[in-house]
Design an enzyme around this catalytic site. Structure first.
Site, PDB file in Angstrom:
ATOM      1  N   ASP A 535       0.837  -1.199   0.000  1.00  0.00           N
ATOM      2  CA  ASP A 535       0.000   0.000   0.000  1.00  0.00           C
ATOM      3  C   ASP A 535       0.874   1.253   0.000  1.00  0.00           C
ATOM      4  O   ASP A 535       0.884   2.010   0.964  1.00  0.00           O
ATOM      5  CB  ASP A 535      -0.945  -0.028   1.208  1.00  0.00           C
ATOM      6  CG  ASP A 535      -1.850   1.198   1.244  1.00  0.00           C
ATOM      7  OD1 ASP A 535      -2.070   1.800   0.165  1.00  0.00           O
ATOM      8  OD2 ASP A 535      -2.322   1.557   2.336  1.00  0.00           O
ATOM      9  N   GLU A 544      -2.583   0.541  -7.998  1.00  0.00           N
ATOM     10  CA  GLU A 544      -3.265   1.590  -8.761  1.00  0.00           C
ATOM     11  C   GLU A 544      -4.773   1.316  -8.672  1.00  0.00           C
ATOM     12  O   GLU A 544      -5.206   0.296  -8.132  1.00  0.00           O
ATOM     13  CB  GLU A 544      -2.803   1.584 -10.238  1.00  0.00           C
ATOM     14  CG  GLU A 544      -3.307   2.794 -11.009  1.00  0.00           C
ATOM     15  CD  GLU A 544      -2.582   3.044 -12.340  1.00  0.00           C
ATOM     16  OE1 GLU A 544      -1.608   2.334 -12.658  1.00  0.00           O
ATOM     17  OE2 GLU A 544      -3.005   3.975 -13.049  1.00  0.00           O
TER      18      GLU A 544
HETATM   19  O1  G3I Z   1      -0.905 -11.074 -22.533  1.00  0.00           O
HETATM   20  C1  G3I Z   1       0.132 -11.626 -21.700  1.00  0.00           C
HETATM   21  C2  G3I Z   1      -0.128 -13.108 -21.480  1.00  0.00           C
HETATM   22  O2  G3I Z   1      -0.043 -13.775 -22.710  1.00  0.00           O
HETATM   23  C3  G3I Z   1       0.892 -13.642 -20.482  1.00  0.00           C
HETATM   24  O3  G3I Z   1       0.610 -14.974 -20.181  1.00  0.00           O
HETATM   25  C4  G3I Z   1       0.847 -12.822 -19.193  1.00  0.00           C
HETATM   26  C5  G3I Z   1       1.934 -13.252 -18.211  1.00  0.00           C
HETATM   27  O4  G3I Z   1       2.185 -12.250 -17.269  1.00  0.00           O
HETATM   28  O5  G3I Z   1       1.066 -11.472 -19.495  1.00  0.00           O
HETATM   29  C6  G3I Z   1       0.092 -10.915 -20.354  1.00  0.00           C
HETATM   30  O6  G3I Z   1       0.381  -9.571 -20.563  1.00  0.00           O
HETATM   31  C7  G3I Z   1       0.057  -8.697 -19.521  1.00  0.00           C
HETATM   32  C8  G3I Z   1      -0.913  -7.659 -20.064  1.00  0.00           C
HETATM   33  O7  G3I Z   1      -1.206  -6.719 -19.073  1.00  0.00           O
HETATM   34  C9  G3I Z   1      -2.221  -8.277 -20.528  1.00  0.00           C
HETATM   35  O8  G3I Z   1      -2.953  -8.785 -19.490  1.00  0.00           O
HETATM   36  C10 G3I Z   1       1.303  -8.018 -19.010  1.00  0.00           C
HETATM   37  O9  G3I Z   1       2.138  -8.964 -18.375  1.00  0.00           O
HETATM   38  C11 G3I Z   1       0.961  -6.911 -18.035  1.00  0.00           C
HETATM   39  O10 G3I Z   1       2.120  -6.181 -17.710  1.00  0.00           O
HETATM   40  C12 G3I Z   1      -0.064  -5.979 -18.651  1.00  0.00           C
HETATM   41  O11 G3I Z   1      -0.486  -5.093 -17.664  1.00  0.00           O
HETATM   42  C13 G3I Z   1      -1.275  -4.006 -18.090  1.00  0.00           C
HETATM   43  C14 G3I Z   1      -0.564  -2.692 -17.721  1.00  0.00           C
HETATM   44  O12 G3I Z   1      -1.401  -1.607 -18.029  1.00  0.00           O
HETATM   45  C15 G3I Z   1       0.760  -2.517 -18.425  1.00  0.00           C
HETATM   46  O13 G3I Z   1       0.587  -2.462 -19.793  1.00  0.00           O
HETATM   47  C16 G3I Z   1      -2.605  -4.097 -17.359  1.00  0.00           C
HETATM   48  O14 G3I Z   1      -3.329  -5.223 -17.832  1.00  0.00           O
HETATM   49  C17 G3I Z   1      -3.423  -2.834 -17.581  1.00  0.00           C
HETATM   50  O15 G3I Z   1      -4.537  -2.885 -16.729  1.00  0.00           O
HETATM   51  C18 G3I Z   1      -2.588  -1.598 -17.268  1.00  0.00           C
HETATM   52  O16 G3I Z   1      -3.340  -0.489 -17.634  1.00  0.00           O
HETATM   53  C19 G3I Z   1      -2.877   0.777 -17.198  1.00  0.00           C
HETATM   54  C20 G3I Z   1      -2.813   1.669 -18.425  1.00  0.00           C
HETATM   55  O17 G3I Z   1      -1.806   1.179 -19.301  1.00  0.00           O
HETATM   56  C21 G3I Z   1      -2.561   3.129 -18.059  1.00  0.00           C
HETATM   57  N1  G3I Z   1      -3.509   3.566 -17.076  1.00  0.00           N
HETATM   58  C22 G3I Z   1      -3.505   2.772 -15.880  1.00  0.00           C
HETATM   59  C23 G3I Z   1      -3.850   1.345 -16.173  1.00  0.00           C
HETATM   60  C24 G3I Z   1      -3.918   0.507 -14.916  1.00  0.00           C
HETATM   61  O18 G3I Z   1      -2.678   0.211 -14.363  1.00  0.00           O
HETATM   62  O1  9MR Z   2       0.895   6.539 -13.463  1.00  0.00           O
HETATM   63  C1  9MR Z   2       1.174   5.585 -14.452  1.00  0.00           C
HETATM   64  C2  9MR Z   2       0.181   4.459 -14.337  1.00  0.00           C
HETATM   65  O2  9MR Z   2      -1.100   4.916 -14.629  1.00  0.00           O
HETATM   66  C3  9MR Z   2       0.570   3.314 -15.251  1.00  0.00           C
HETATM   67  O3  9MR Z   2      -0.224   2.179 -14.959  1.00  0.00           O
HETATM   68  C4  9MR Z   2       2.018   2.947 -15.061  1.00  0.00           C
HETATM   69  C5  9MR Z   2       2.475   1.885 -16.034  1.00  0.00           C
HETATM   70  O4  9MR Z   2       2.324   2.316 -17.342  1.00  0.00           O
HETATM   71  O5  9MR Z   2       2.854   4.065 -15.212  1.00  0.00           O
HETATM   72  C6  9MR Z   2       2.580   5.079 -14.281  1.00  0.00           C
HETATM   73  O6  9MR Z   2       3.421   6.152 -14.516  1.00  0.00           O
HETATM   74  C7  9MR Z   2       4.775   5.992 -14.126  1.00  0.00           C
HETATM   75  C8  9MR Z   2       5.638   5.777 -15.357  1.00  0.00           C
HETATM   76  O7  9MR Z   2       5.334   4.570 -16.021  1.00  0.00           O
HETATM   77  C9  9MR Z   2       7.089   5.788 -14.989  1.00  0.00           C
HETATM   78  N1  9MR Z   2       7.435   7.007 -14.289  1.00  0.00           N
HETATM   79  C10 9MR Z   2       6.653   7.197 -13.075  1.00  0.00           C
HETATM   80  C11 9MR Z   2       5.191   7.263 -13.396  1.00  0.00           C
HETATM   81  C12 9MR Z   2       4.386   7.514 -12.146  1.00  0.00           C
HETATM   82  O8  9MR Z   2       4.669   6.577 -11.153  1.00  0.00           O
END
Ligand code: G3I
Ligand code: 9MR
Length: 568
Positions: A535, A544
């Site tokens: 946390d 997040e």
């Molecule tokens: O698709 C692969 C799968 O094939 C594999 O088995 C698995 C193993 O870890 O990984 C899967 O990929 C994951 C992907 O999400 C799809 O689920 C990645 O590891 C994981 O890193 C990725 O996380 C996403 C993250 O963004 C980073 O891209 C989260 O689902 C997604 O909720 C999160 O979204 C972010 C936005 O980009 C920005 N705003 C905030 C939001 C929440 O954190």
């Molecule tokens: O705040 C961003 C969050 O919404 C995303 O899930 C995350 C992964 O893409 O990235 C956060 O932003 C960070 C960035 O990736 C790296 N620099 C610090 C940012 C704030 O912690």
């Protein structure tokens, strides 16, 4: 040595989930009631006592159970027989829980709060004190002047053209607005309304539109839907992937930064998700012709145009790295990239069929039938189509689909008895992904669907086990909704909560939950699948908040409230 080991174990165990882990908000009188208790030598009984300390129930702790998802070993305390409404504590050995409630409507407050959570995510409009209380704030990101990014340039809208794309919810802890993630979010909320219309007709959450003749759930949805409509290029029907800064804002309040906002490349995924949502919205808002004249038609015609665009450009995948090699400025915010669109095609075809009943859409949906059903998430939306076909009772699919859905639900309920925490969540360690708490909530939705199809209470019990998980019966001991619980999330990765100078975070937001991926590189005290949570506000990979995580929580908690009579 033995003593030392034991002490170590106790320290480890208590630090990871605080000895007694239970739903911290309460239990329905007739529903199952369980807590997870750390193992303590020579303690094999527990008691339930009233607030004043009077014992009302004595039970045996279960045999110790090794968790599949960490090195924890715990005993379960089952106190389901305690049915009299009141305030109680659980005691086992020298340990005692915080006070908890047994009664009716125990999830009512949290159910409303997670819906209200969306209000706090509104971009472009000020949050007024009479609705937002302590979390009132000025508007941020008006998005009335958004640039067409070079990746999205067309003849009619060359790069640098200014369009307006105001409103909508911020995606998460960041301030960008992404169509793909808005898609599943809005659809999940629309589905909650479709499944429980009379419940939601009476639910008010004190937002500016309250009392306008439209249920608040739909009022809140409209705030985002109207933004989504601005993301469609009226010239060709395609939908921009996102409305975003070039890079993430700092940890500041909305409105502090004024960096340019862009809409980027139109993508097939965004366009199909948009199609599905607009088609579903047209069905729902058709029920409000007087309050919202023309809206249902506008949604349907938007859906038809985006559908046509997708047919014409089926391979416009969003690949941010590739895009950044070709265009300036580089965009480094959330990608929501997806290379497999069969499920998006299926979902969009189904929704177009449900909205129009035109057989050609059904034919198209059949092209994408797939037996490998998965709990939905932003990149896996097949089940959203399944839910809709079951909802409209489409005869060609119904018997087979309901059988399959019930079989899937059975696999979930079967796994509960061997899970140390007695929840569906945590069937195996692959449940603990980025945003794992949304998986728990989405499993809950599937179980609610099974309950609605069968009226078998075991599915409602199983859905409740995941609500219990989210509200405290888990290996971290946290209640994962901000503003709730005795061990609560105080430092979510959520810019307003970090920057507003108020100790308490914005309420009603579901934290992402344990994620051993730990992609934020924070220093996690526990790193096993079900304990990898911290946390602190830097921990964006486990702490997040996000709209697509809150939406299934809205569905689950409110569905349980709506169905609680099932336990009477
Ligand atoms: O698709 C692969 C799968 O094939 C594999 O088995 C698995 C193993 O870890 O990984 C899967 O990929 C994951 C992907 O999400 C799809 O689920 C990645 O590891 C994981 O890193 C990725 O996380 C996403 C993250 O963004 C980073 O891209 C989260 O689902 C997604 O909720 C999160 O979204 C972010 C936005 O980009 C920005 N705003 C905030 C939001 C929440 O954190
Ligand atoms: O705040 C961003 C969050 O919404 C995303 O899930 C995350 C992964 O893409 O990235 C956060 O932003 C960070 C960035 O990736 C790296 N620099 C610090 C940012 C704030 O912690």
């Amino acid at each position: 040595m033995r003593v030392k080991l034991l002490t170590l174990c106790l320290i480890f165990c208590s630090a990871s989930y605080g000895q007694i882990a239970m739903n911290q908000l309460g239990f329905y009188s007739r529903a199952p009631k369980k807590a997870a208790v750390t193992v303590e030598p020579d303690v094999n009984e527990f008691t339930i006592v009233t607030e004043e300390g009077k014992e009302v129930f004595k039970g045996k702790l279960s045999e110790p159970i090794h968790s599949r998802n960490s090195s924890l070993t715990i005993c379960q305390a089952d106190f389901s027989p305690v049915e009299i409404p009141g305030k109680y504590r659980l005691k086992a050995g020298n340990r005692e829980s915080e006070i908890f409630t047994i009664g009716d409507h125990v999830l009512n407050d949290v159910a409303k709060a997670v819906l209200k959570g969306f209000y706090y995510q509104r971009s472009s409009e000020p949050l007024e004190e009479k609705y937002a209380g302590r979390w009132a704030r000025p508007a941020g990101h008006p998005d009335t002047q958004v640039e067409i990014h070079p990746s999205a340039a067309t003849q009619q809208r060359p790069a640098g053209t200014i369009i307006a794309s105001p409103g909508g919810w911020y995606d998460a802890g960041d301030y960008n607005k992404y169509i793909v993630n808005s898609g599943i979010t809005t659809a999940t909320l629309l589905s909650a309304y479709e499944d429980f219309p009379s419940y939601f007709q009476q639910l008010e959450v004190n937002i500016p539109e309250t009392g306008n003749g439209i249920p608040d759930l739909l009022n809140e949805i409209l705030y985002n839907l109207r933004w989504m409509l601005t993301m469609q290029d009226p010239n060709d029907g395609g939908v921009y992937h996102k409305c975003t800064n070039a890079s993430f804002d700092g940890m500041v309040m909305p409105g502090v930064t004024r960096t340019p906002r862009y809409v980027v490349q139109k993508s097939t995924a965004a366009t199909l998700d948009f199609t599905a949502v607009m088609a579903q919205a047209s069905r729902v808002f058709k029920q409000f012709p007087k309050e919202l004249p023309g809206l249902a038609d506008s949604c349907l015609s938007a859906a038809q145009q985006s559908w046509n665009w997708a047919l014409q450009y089926p391979d416009s995948l969003y690949n941010q790295q590739a895009m950044n090699r070709r265009f300036e400025p580089p965009i480094t915010t959330g990608e929501y990239g997806d290379n497999r669109l069969d499920d998006e095609w299926f979902w969009a075809s189904v929704e177009m069929y449900a909205a129009t009943l035109e057989p050609s859409y059904k034919v198209k949906a059949k092209e994408y039938l797939n037996d490998k059903w998965q709990i939905p998430d932003w990149k896996q939306v097949y089940m959203l189509g399944v839910y809709t076909l079951l909802r409209i009772k489409e005869p060609e699919f119904t018997p087979d689909f309901s059988e399959k859905l019930i079989a899937m639900a059975d696999r979930f309920t079967d796994s509960m008895s061997t899970n140390a925490f007695g929840t569906v969540m945590g069937r195996d360690s692959s449940d603990f992904i980025w945003g794992s708490n949304s998986l728990a909530a989405n499993q809950g939705i599937l179980l609610i669907q099974a309950y609605r199809l069968t009226k078998d209470i075991k599915y409602l019990d199983a859905a409740l086990s995941n609500a219990d998980y989210l509200l405290g019966r888990n290996a971290t001991g946290y209640c994962f909704v901000t503003g709730f619980g005795s061990k609560r999330v105080m430092h979510p990765h959520h810019r307003p909560s970090v920057a507003d100078g108020i100790d308490d975070p914005v309420p009603g937001l579901l934290s992402g939950g344990p994620n051993p991926g730990m992609q934020d590189h924070c220093n996690y005290p526990f790193t096993e699948p079900e304990t990898a949570y911290i946390d602190v506000s830097e921990a964006y990979a486990s702490n997040e908040i996000a709209i697509n995580w809150n939406a299934p929580a809205v569905y689950l908690f409110n569905a349980i409230e709506a169905e609680q009579a099932g336990w009477k």
